[in-house]
Design a protein around this motif. Structure first.
Motif: not given
Length: 33
Positions: A3-7
């Protein structure tokens, strides 16, 4: 990355600058549009 949040977390907390190839502050361009 899943996910974007993880990145964003890995860029900010771990300093994985390789996630931000164009150095614009947005990691994994395909996930974080």
């Amino acid at each position: 990355m899943a996910s974007c949040a993880e990145a964003r977390f890995h860029l900010a907390q771990c300093g994985l600058t390789r996630l931000d190839d164009d150095r614009d502050g947005v990691p994994c361009e395909r996930l974080c549009r």
